[in-house]
Design an enzyme around this catalytic site. Structure first.
Site, PDB file in Angstrom:
ATOM      1  N   ARG A  57       0.842  -1.198   0.000  1.00  0.00           N
ATOM      2  CA  ARG A  57       0.000   0.000   0.000  1.00  0.00           C
ATOM      3  C   ARG A  57       0.883   1.256   0.000  1.00  0.00           C
ATOM      4  NH1 ARG A  57      -2.089   2.201   4.380  1.00  0.00           N
ATOM      5  NH2 ARG A  57      -2.331   0.240   5.495  1.00  0.00           N
TER       6      ARG A  57
ATOM      7  N   TYR B 273     -14.981  16.306 -16.584  1.00  0.00           N
ATOM      8  CA  TYR B 273     -15.417  14.903 -16.548  1.00  0.00           C
ATOM      9  C   TYR B 273     -16.519  14.717 -15.502  1.00  0.00           C
ATOM     10  CZ  TYR B 273     -15.139   9.854 -16.131  1.00  0.00           C
ATOM     11  OH  TYR B 273     -15.447   8.523 -16.090  1.00  0.00           O
TER      12      TYR B 273
ATOM     13  N   ASP C 123      -6.163  18.280 -15.790  1.00  0.00           N
ATOM     14  CA  ASP C 123      -6.466  16.927 -16.264  1.00  0.00           C
ATOM     15  C   ASP C 123      -6.038  16.855 -17.734  1.00  0.00           C
ATOM     16  OD1 ASP C 123      -7.669  14.623 -17.322  1.00  0.00           O
ATOM     17  OD2 ASP C 123      -9.376  14.721 -15.955  1.00  0.00           O
TER      18      ASP C 123
ATOM     19  N   LYS D 272      -7.333   5.556 -20.295  1.00  0.00           N
ATOM     20  CA  LYS D 272      -7.564   5.989 -21.661  1.00  0.00           C
ATOM     21  C   LYS D 272      -6.312   5.759 -22.527  1.00  0.00           C
ATOM     22  CE  LYS D 272     -11.395   7.036 -19.655  1.00  0.00           C
ATOM     23  NZ  LYS D 272     -11.716   8.325 -19.097  1.00  0.00           N
TER      24      LYS D 272
HETATM   25  C1  LIG Z   1     -12.191   8.800 -17.858  1.00  0.00           C
HETATM   26  C2  LIG Z   1     -11.783  10.137 -17.360  1.00  0.00           C
HETATM   27  C3  LIG Z   1     -11.593  10.380 -15.994  1.00  0.00           C
HETATM   28  C4  LIG Z   1     -11.861   9.324 -14.928  1.00  0.00           C
HETATM   29  O1  LIG Z   1     -10.973   8.260 -15.041  1.00  0.00           O
HETATM   30  P1  LIG Z   1     -11.283   6.756 -14.535  1.00  0.00           P
HETATM   31  O2  LIG Z   1     -10.034   6.035 -14.871  1.00  0.00           O
HETATM   32  O3  LIG Z   1     -12.491   6.280 -15.278  1.00  0.00           O
HETATM   33  O4  LIG Z   1     -11.544   6.848 -13.076  1.00  0.00           O
HETATM   34  C5  LIG Z   1     -11.164  11.638 -15.607  1.00  0.00           C
HETATM   35  N1  LIG Z   1     -10.949  12.616 -16.514  1.00  0.00           N
HETATM   36  C6  LIG Z   1     -11.141  12.424 -17.828  1.00  0.00           C
HETATM   37  C7  LIG Z   1     -10.882  13.536 -18.780  1.00  0.00           C
HETATM   38  C8  LIG Z   1     -11.560  11.181 -18.298  1.00  0.00           C
HETATM   39  O5  LIG Z   1     -11.757  10.997 -19.610  1.00  0.00           O
END
Ligand SMILES: *Cc1c(COP(=O)(O)O)cnc(C)c1O
Length: 425
Positions: A78, A131, A214, A239
């Site tokens: 952890r 998001y 982000d 992604k």
């Molecule tokens: C998918 C996504 C998230 C969240 O990510 P997870 O891996 O699904 O928790 C956050 N920001 C953006 C821009 C995303 O496309």
């Protein structure tokens, strides 16, 4: 890590990130000579002596600074795990970050980062759209903990940011500016450098607001927010970085100082990624540039095809921005490529959009993005369905909009699929 920095160059020649993805941060001699990092599927690590265990804990719990040649000790998965550490070291390379932390999801990265920095009465400002999960966290969860969150439309730019800060003593209490650019699903851009300047100017003595970006849509290949003045970069590694639609993970990158604080919170909340996820991501990083480059090239063909199609009303694609548009100026300043996310509006409404989506044969009808296979979805009723219709319109989300994540298939096959599906509109 232990003298890994020297691996970054051969003599005076500096190696590119893609060349380092197969070696950086890993020493085969520590793993029986294995060419690839093994999966360290273990919860705990054996100390050579009680003294060593004591020394590891002293450093891990911040009771004293780590000595100049002292290795960070492995204690418990952890806190840290070799696979996770190698992955984090490799991830820092693309963004030129000092440090990285990897999490079990993008939302784990975002929530752990915000919870480690923000306290009651603090202000968090953010341009919309962001998001859906982030939106929920900022609008619903943080206010319950006494955090004031203020939003404004992304296209209002720095004026919108200034206006959001104007109320009461918000400027003084500002702790974080949270940005997502390009925005999902419209590809609206926010000027990171300009926002960094406003955030900095709002800083009080000994309390500098943090600009967090982000970077899921264009990073880590095509946009580097830290170089534009951001303090933290966040990712859904689910992604493009994971890239095969087969795992969920996230990351936060930035300075050693901020990341030390965030990693402490990660240890307490227990939001780190496990060994298997870390191993899959190491594998994905080796082909990251190949995949993202191929996706970017394909997206150009697909966007050009859509733009000239009589049944397509409008295409939102960064590669189609034109000189004179303020969005183009931001694009030129901070994006290295238009990436591979396209939204397009077809002639008609939801019914026509659904007909097209249902007729697709090669492109899969699914949310998420950034994987090797192309995915299409309907933002209005799927990813952004919790946004009220009047708010959707303000953000530029219409019932006729389809979002497309372009994969690595042959571009002519993708176009053939879209062409036959558009016949059904
Ligand atoms: C998918 C996504 C998230 C969240 O990510 P997870 O891996 O699904 O928790 C956050 N920001 C953006 C821009 C995303 O496309």
């Amino acid at each position: 890590m232990w003298d890994e920095e020297s691996k970054k160059r051969i003599g005076g020649h500096e190696l590119r990130p893609e060349s380092l993805m197969m070696s950086f941060g890993y020493r085969p001699d520590l793993s029986e000579g294995a060419a690839k990092p093994p999966i360290f599927q273990t919860s705990t690590f054996v100390f050579a002596s009680a003294e060593e265990g004591k020394a590891f804990f002293e450093v891990a719990y911040g009771l004293r600074e780590r000595g100049p040649s002292e290795r960070p000790g492995l204690i418990y998965s952890r806190l840290n795990n070799p696979g996770l550490e190698i992955l984090e070291d490799r991830l820092t390379i693309w963004d030129g970050a000092e440090a990285a932390a990897v999490f079990q999801s993008g939302m784990a990265a975002i929530s752990t980062t915000i919870l480690s920095l923000v306290r009651p009465r603090d202000v968090v400002v953010f341009p919309e759209p962001v998001y859906g999960g982030t939106e929920f966290l900022l609008h619903k969860v943080l206010p319950e903990f006494g955090v004031e969150t203020v939003c404004f439309p992304a296209l209002a730019g720095t004026d919108g940011l200034e206006r959001a800060l104007a109320g009461g003593d918000r400027r003084k209490r500002l702790r974080m500016v949270y940005v997502e650019t390009p925005a999902n699903p419209t590809n609206a851009l926010v000027d990171i450098a300009a926002f960094a300047q406003v955030a900095r100017a709002a800083g009080q003595e000994g309390r500098r607001p943090v600009l967090a970006v982000d970077n899921t849509f264009l990073g880590p290949l095509f946009q580097h927010p830290l170089r534009q003045g951001a303090d933290l970069v966040l990712y859904s590694l689910t992604k493009y970085v994971g890239g095969h639609s087969d795992l969920i993970a996230g990351a936060c990158l930035g300075s050693d100082e901020l990341l030390a604080q965030i990693k402490t919170t990660r240890t307490i909340l227990g939001t780190m990624a496990g060994p298997w996820t870390a191993w899959l991501l190491l594998r994905s990083l080796e082909t990251l540039k190949l995949r993202m480059t191929s996706q970017m090239k394909n997206a150009r063909y697909v966007a050009d095809f859509l733009a000239q199609h009589p049944r397509v009303q409008r295409v939102h694609y960064l590669g189609h921005l034109e000189e004179g548009d303020p969005q183009f100026e931001i694009f030129r300043k901070q994006c290295l490529s238009p990436g591979a996310m396209i939204s397009f509006e077809i002639v008609g409404g939801e019914t026509e959009a659904f007909r097209v989506l249902d007729a697709l044969k090669l492109i899969k009808l699914a949310v998420s993005l950034g994987g090797t296979e192309s995915l299409a979805e309907h933002p209005g009723t799927m990813t952004h369905s919790d946004v009220p219709p009047e708010e959707q319109v303000k953000m530029g989300i219409t019932p006729a909009m389809i979002r497309l994540s372009v994969g690595i298939e042959h571009p002519e096959d993708l176009i053939a699929d879209l062409e036959q599906a558009l016949e059904h509109a």
